[in-house]
Design a protein around this motif. Structure first.
Motif, PDB file in Angstrom:
ATOM      1  N   PRO A  61       0.792  -1.271   0.075  1.00  0.00           N
ATOM      2  CA  PRO A  61      -0.087  -0.137   0.132  1.00  0.00           C
ATOM      3  C   PRO A  61       0.718   1.364  -0.107  1.00  0.00           C
ATOM      4  CG  PRO A  61      -0.792  -1.537   1.651  1.00  0.00           C
ATOM      5  CD  PRO A  61       0.505  -2.049   1.140  1.00  0.00           C
ATOM      6  N   GLY A  62       0.385   2.226  -0.711  1.00  0.00           N
ATOM      7  CA  GLY A  62       1.265   3.341  -0.838  1.00  0.00           C
ATOM      8  C   GLY A  62       2.228   3.374  -1.901  1.00  0.00           C
ATOM      9  N   ALA A  85      -1.710  12.286 -10.173  1.00  0.00           N
ATOM     10  CA  ALA A  85      -2.642  11.195  -9.674  1.00  0.00           C
ATOM     11  C   ALA A  85      -2.140  10.021  -9.016  1.00  0.00           C
ATOM     12  CB  ALA A  85      -3.569  10.613 -10.966  1.00  0.00           C
ATOM     13  N   LEU A  86      -0.902   9.650  -9.860  1.00  0.00           N
ATOM     14  CA  LEU A  86       0.002   8.431  -9.059  1.00  0.00           C
ATOM     15  C   LEU A  86       0.349   8.846  -7.774  1.00  0.00           C
ATOM     16  CD1 LEU A  86       2.238   7.398 -12.261  1.00  0.00           C
ATOM     17  CD2 LEU A  86       0.144   6.447 -11.559  1.00  0.00           C
ATOM     18  N   VAL A  87       0.988   9.745  -7.564  1.00  0.00           N
ATOM     19  CA  VAL A  87       1.220  10.476  -6.397  1.00  0.00           C
ATOM     20  C   VAL A  87       0.374  10.478  -5.196  1.00  0.00           C
ATOM     21  CG1 VAL A  87       2.509  12.295  -4.797  1.00  0.00           C
ATOM     22  CG2 VAL A  87       3.431  11.435  -7.364  1.00  0.00           C
ATOM     23  N   ARG A  88      -1.065  11.064  -5.768  1.00  0.00           N
ATOM     24  CA  ARG A  88      -2.073  11.296  -4.771  1.00  0.00           C
ATOM     25  C   ARG A  88      -2.624   9.784  -4.221  1.00  0.00           C
ATOM     26  NH1 ARG A  88      -7.197  11.614  -6.198  1.00  0.00           N
ATOM     27  NH2 ARG A  88      -6.831  11.744  -8.181  1.00  0.00           N
ATOM     28  N   HIS A  89      -2.898   8.958  -5.102  1.00  0.00           N
ATOM     29  CA  HIS A  89      -3.571   7.727  -4.770  1.00  0.00           C
ATOM     30  C   HIS A  89      -2.519   7.062  -3.829  1.00  0.00           C
ATOM     31  CE1 HIS A  89      -7.061   7.926  -7.339  1.00  0.00           C
ATOM     32  NE2 HIS A  89      -6.410   8.117  -8.455  1.00  0.00           N
ATOM     33  N   ALA A  90      -1.239   6.944  -4.140  1.00  0.00           N
ATOM     34  CA  ALA A  90      -0.148   6.284  -3.413  1.00  0.00           C
ATOM     35  C   ALA A  90      -0.233   6.994  -2.061  1.00  0.00           C
ATOM     36  CB  ALA A  90       1.301   6.243  -4.146  1.00  0.00           C
ATOM     37  N   ALA A 135      -3.602  -4.699  -7.287  1.00  0.00           N
ATOM     38  CA  ALA A 135      -3.832  -3.251  -7.356  1.00  0.00           C
ATOM     39  C   ALA A 135      -5.098  -2.917  -6.653  1.00  0.00           C
ATOM     40  CB  ALA A 135      -3.670  -2.830  -8.748  1.00  0.00           C
ATOM     41  N   ASP A 136      -5.154  -1.596  -6.063  1.00  0.00           N
ATOM     42  CA  ASP A 136      -6.241  -0.853  -5.575  1.00  0.00           C
ATOM     43  C   ASP A 136      -6.758  -0.043  -6.699  1.00  0.00           C
ATOM     44  OD1 ASP A 136      -6.371  -2.227  -3.042  1.00  0.00           O
ATOM     45  OD2 ASP A 136      -4.811  -0.894  -2.626  1.00  0.00           O
ATOM     46  N   VAL A 137      -5.927   0.811  -7.446  1.00  0.00           N
ATOM     47  CA  VAL A 137      -6.050   1.626  -8.485  1.00  0.00           C
ATOM     48  C   VAL A 137      -5.098   1.260  -9.643  1.00  0.00           C
ATOM     49  CG1 VAL A 137      -5.976   4.000  -9.240  1.00  0.00           C
ATOM     50  CG2 VAL A 137      -6.213   3.427  -6.561  1.00  0.00           C
ATOM     51  N   VAL A 138      -5.761   1.428 -10.818  1.00  0.00           N
ATOM     52  CA  VAL A 138      -5.254   0.765 -11.976  1.00  0.00           C
ATOM     53  C   VAL A 138      -5.162   2.353 -12.908  1.00  0.00           C
ATOM     54  CG1 VAL A 138      -4.944  -0.308 -14.191  1.00  0.00           C
ATOM     55  CG2 VAL A 138      -5.372  -1.444 -11.737  1.00  0.00           C
ATOM     56  N   VAL A 139      -4.147   3.053 -13.604  1.00  0.00           N
ATOM     57  CA  VAL A 139      -4.267   4.197 -14.266  1.00  0.00           C
ATOM     58  C   VAL A 139      -3.713   3.564 -15.616  1.00  0.00           C
ATOM     59  CG1 VAL A 139      -3.402   6.428 -14.471  1.00  0.00           C
ATOM     60  CG2 VAL A 139      -3.642   5.513 -12.182  1.00  0.00           C
ATOM     61  N   VAL A 140      -4.652   3.790 -16.363  1.00  0.00           N
ATOM     62  CA  VAL A 140      -4.531   2.858 -17.559  1.00  0.00           C
ATOM     63  C   VAL A 140      -4.396   3.879 -19.062  1.00  0.00           C
ATOM     64  CG1 VAL A 140      -7.028   2.542 -18.032  1.00  0.00           C
ATOM     65  CG2 VAL A 140      -5.482   1.010 -19.027  1.00  0.00           C
ATOM     66  N   ALA A 151      -2.628   8.167  -0.452  1.00  0.00           N
ATOM     67  CA  ALA A 151      -3.654   7.940   0.254  1.00  0.00           C
ATOM     68  C   ALA A 151      -3.639   6.212   0.768  1.00  0.00           C
ATOM     69  CB  ALA A 151      -5.177   8.027  -0.541  1.00  0.00           C
ATOM     70  N   GLY A 152      -2.480   5.720   0.625  1.00  0.00           N
ATOM     71  CA  GLY A 152      -2.390   4.379   0.997  1.00  0.00           C
ATOM     72  C   GLY A 152      -2.780   3.245   0.090  1.00  0.00           C
ATOM     73  N   ARG A 153      -3.014   3.675  -1.473  1.00  0.00           N
ATOM     74  CA  ARG A 153      -3.421   2.712  -2.091  1.00  0.00           C
ATOM     75  C   ARG A 153      -2.189   1.885  -3.003  1.00  0.00           C
ATOM     76  NH1 ARG A 153      -7.095   7.298  -3.628  1.00  0.00           N
ATOM     77  NH2 ARG A 153      -8.577   6.932  -1.647  1.00  0.00           N
ATOM     78  N   ARG A 154      -2.675   0.654  -3.407  1.00  0.00           N
ATOM     79  CA  ARG A 154      -1.517  -0.126  -4.331  1.00  0.00           C
ATOM     80  C   ARG A 154      -1.980   0.477  -5.650  1.00  0.00           C
ATOM     81  NH1 ARG A 154      -2.794  -4.070  -0.701  1.00  0.00           N
ATOM     82  NH2 ARG A 154      -0.989  -5.268   0.255  1.00  0.00           N
ATOM     83  N   VAL A 155      -0.977   1.253  -6.360  1.00  0.00           N
ATOM     84  CA  VAL A 155      -1.332   1.849  -7.588  1.00  0.00           C
ATOM     85  C   VAL A 155      -0.475   1.100  -8.808  1.00  0.00           C
ATOM     86  CG1 VAL A 155      -1.423   3.993  -8.843  1.00  0.00           C
ATOM     87  CG2 VAL A 155      -1.354   4.018  -6.344  1.00  0.00           C
ATOM     88  N   VAL A 156      -1.364   0.613  -9.810  1.00  0.00           N
ATOM     89  CA  VAL A 156      -0.601   0.072 -11.012  1.00  0.00           C
ATOM     90  C   VAL A 156      -0.614   1.125 -12.055  1.00  0.00           C
ATOM     91  CG1 VAL A 156      -0.697  -1.554 -12.922  1.00  0.00           C
ATOM     92  CG2 VAL A 156      -0.819  -2.345 -10.324  1.00  0.00           C
TER      93      VAL A 156
END
Ligand code: SAH
Length: 553
Positions: A305-306, A375-380, A332-337, A382-387
């Motif tokens: 996470p993060g 967006a990548l930084v913000r989601h990370a 992943a919690d969030v996928v930016v595609v 917030a403690g999410r796993r970002v792909v």
């Protein structure tokens, strides 16, 4: 009373094994009334193996152990190999649990021991005229190397040596000859080489040999080598101190600069990854053989996470992503595609995963990228796993490194997973090899985004015109006419075969052959549109061969 198992990494040196055994015995005698029981074992190379040591303690009724890695600094053995071996023991003995002690150094006891060994080598010569080269084992883990530098500095402080410089016998710089040369240039006349090693082994032997070699080449120097720390009361007492700490649950492990946890320049690929099987290129033949152990360790997902993973998704089909990339998508919690990333992979995501369409970010060459980075930084944060799922390979015209740098600048752990690039795969999926024996011994991948002659272009089109190998043009649908003309103007034959491959790997994949001087017209007439690559060179002619049919298109 909690029993103690002392864990060594093992050595090929019989003397080293004997020193380990003597230390275990010494700890046992000095510990009789504070520690329940003491055993020692190795994770590889030497006997007894750890499993025997743990087995003996279990047989004597111990269920709760302190496991102390007998290492000076936390590197691969302490962070990965020894915990992995202990995890196997836990599986072997249901009910067994252990507290993990921290590495021995840095510690005043070790500093004192080092100073004593140096003084013994000096045999009365004065410290003020003496430079010390403190030689550590060396690691691919920057934190471990930094620990050696810290020990060198601590050794210098207050002891009156002319200076202390760190060096390494393996995997890190400066090497032994390099640090000795540095000291020589600083004006050193007397140097003591102090190995920062506990016991005898192949690497301490090598330190001695390299020091001797340097001394032979520099007869003007008074060069001496200090003894190793070795089995001694002070070391046994330090082991007991670490045991007591672990029993109290007081493990002040310094993880602030661990490359597996935070982005360190040059080591971003380590963040969030399991500690990797380490290859010691200059170890004795046969080397370490930890491979089997690593398969069992780190069952946790590699994306914490993060953290952010920049993942190459391959050219389009869902099954052309790497196994690693797929595994990260699964957690992943969030996928930016991206638009060009394999959309088929999105269907397989866990329910509730947030999919962010990067193509929908504001337009414009850098505005869009800034929005994605943010967006990548913000989601990370917030403690999410970002792909961050990209088409092809993240580093081939993918702006992947900009995203990595944005994460690093924000202190967000980031890792990169390579992908199958369309630069090679589009041709392959159309039956064209980018190289072929006796036909093409090179291939060049070039962006057609800026046409020849554009003031911002960094491409040497003239050189590409003169070259004979394969040229793969990405992002060239708009510019292929200008590109072809420029190549011909600089020497490519007008009848050079070209293959345009559109939507490679997708159901609508099509490929169009043409001569170089006709490709622009042919492509325009057929309505070729992005994404497409143009493969220029003799290999392009192979597309007509039956392999195409076999590929299913
Ligand atoms: N990082 C990507 C390339 C990004 S640039 C990679 O490694 O593949 C985008 C260009 O890649 C497109 O303009 C096109 O030239 C090429 N491309 C990407 N996917 C493609 C596909 N499925 N078929 C043909 N060309 C493709």
């Amino acid at each position: 009373m909690t029993a103690l198992v002392i864990v060594g990494h093992g050595t090929r040196s019989a003397e080293g094994v004997a020193q380990f055994a003597a230390l275990v015995e010494r700890v046992r005698t000095r510990a009789s009334d504070t520690v329940g029981d003491v055993e020692g074992g190795f994770i590889e190379l030497s006997r007894p193996p750890l499993t025997d040591a743990v087995g003996a303690l279990v047989d004597r009724g111990h269920q709760a152990l302190v496991a102390l890695p007998l290492v000076l600094t936390a590197a691969g053995h302490g962070k990965g190999d020894i915990p992995a071996a202990l995890a196997r023991e836990e599986q072997r003995h249901p009910g067994l649990s252990y507290a993990y002690g921290r590495p021995l150094g840095p510690h005043p006891t070790l500093q004192t021991a080092l100073a004593e060994r140096i003084d013994a080598a000096l045999a009365g010569a004065d410290r003020a005229g003496t430079w010390v080269a403190l030689i550590g084992r060396g690691s691919t883990d920057p934190d471990a190397n930094a620990e050696v530098a810290k020990v060198a500095r601590l050794l210098w402080e207050g002891r009156g040596y002319a200076g202390v410089e760190p060096g390494f016998i393996s995997l890190a710089e400066p090497s032994v000859p390099a640090v000795l040369d540095r000291l020589r240039r600083l004006g050193a006349r007397r140097i003591v080489v102090a190995p920062y090693f506990l016991f005898a082994g192949v690497l301490p032997d090598r330190i001695r040999a390299q020091a001797r070699e340097f001394a032979a080449a520099h007869p003007e120097l008074d060069l001496r080598v200090a003894d190793l720390i070795g089995d001694c009361d002070a070391l046994a007492d330090l082991v007991l101190e670490r045991h007591a700490e672990a029993v109290r649950g007081d493990i002040r492990m310094n993880c602030d600069t661990c490359a597996y946890r935070v982005s360190m320049p040059g080591f971003v690929d380590k963040v969030g990854r399991p500690q990797t099987p380490h290859d010691h290129p200059d170890d004795p033949v046969g080397g370490h053989s930890h491979q089997h152990q690593h398969q069992h360790q780190h069952p946790e997902p590699a994306l914490r996470p993060g953290a952010v993973a920049i993942v190459g998704g391959g050219p389009g089909p869902a099954d052309l992503i790497t196994v690693r990339g797929r595994a990260l998508l699964e957690v992943a919690d969030v996928v930016v595609v991206d638009r060009l990333a394999p959309q088929g992979l999105l269907a397989g995501l866990r329910p509730g995963v947030r999919v962010v369409d990067a193509a929908k970010s504001p337009r414009g060459p850098s505005v869009g990228q800034d929005a994605i980075n943010t967006a990548l930084v913000r989601h990370a944060r917030a403690g999410r796993r970002v792909v961050r799922l990209k088409g092809g390979d993240p580093y081939v015209f993918g702006r992947g490194h900009e995203e990595v740098l944005a994460c690093v600048a924000a202190g967000v752990p980031v890792t990169v997973v390579p992908g199958v690039t369309s630069a090679v795969a589009a041709a392959a999926l159309a039956g064209v090899p980018v190289t072929h024996r006796a036909t093409a011994h090179e291939f060049t991948v070039v962006s057609g985004h800026l046409p020849p002659g554009h003031p911002d272009s960094l491409v040497d089109w003239a050189a590409l015109g003169r070259a004979r190998g394969t040229l793969v043009v990405l992002m060239g649908v708009e510019t292929i006419g200008a590109v072809a003309a420029e190549l011909i103007a600089h020497g490519r034959a007008p009848d050079t075969p070209v293959l345009a491959v559109q939507d490679a790997g997708h159901p609508g994949q099509r490929s169009l052959p043409a001569r170089l001087d006709e490709i622009a017209v042919v492509a325009a007439r057929a309505g070729v549109g992005p994404p497409a690559v143009f493969v220029v060179g003799p290999v392009a002619a192979f597309a007509a061969e039956p392999v195409l049919a076999a590929s299913g298109h």
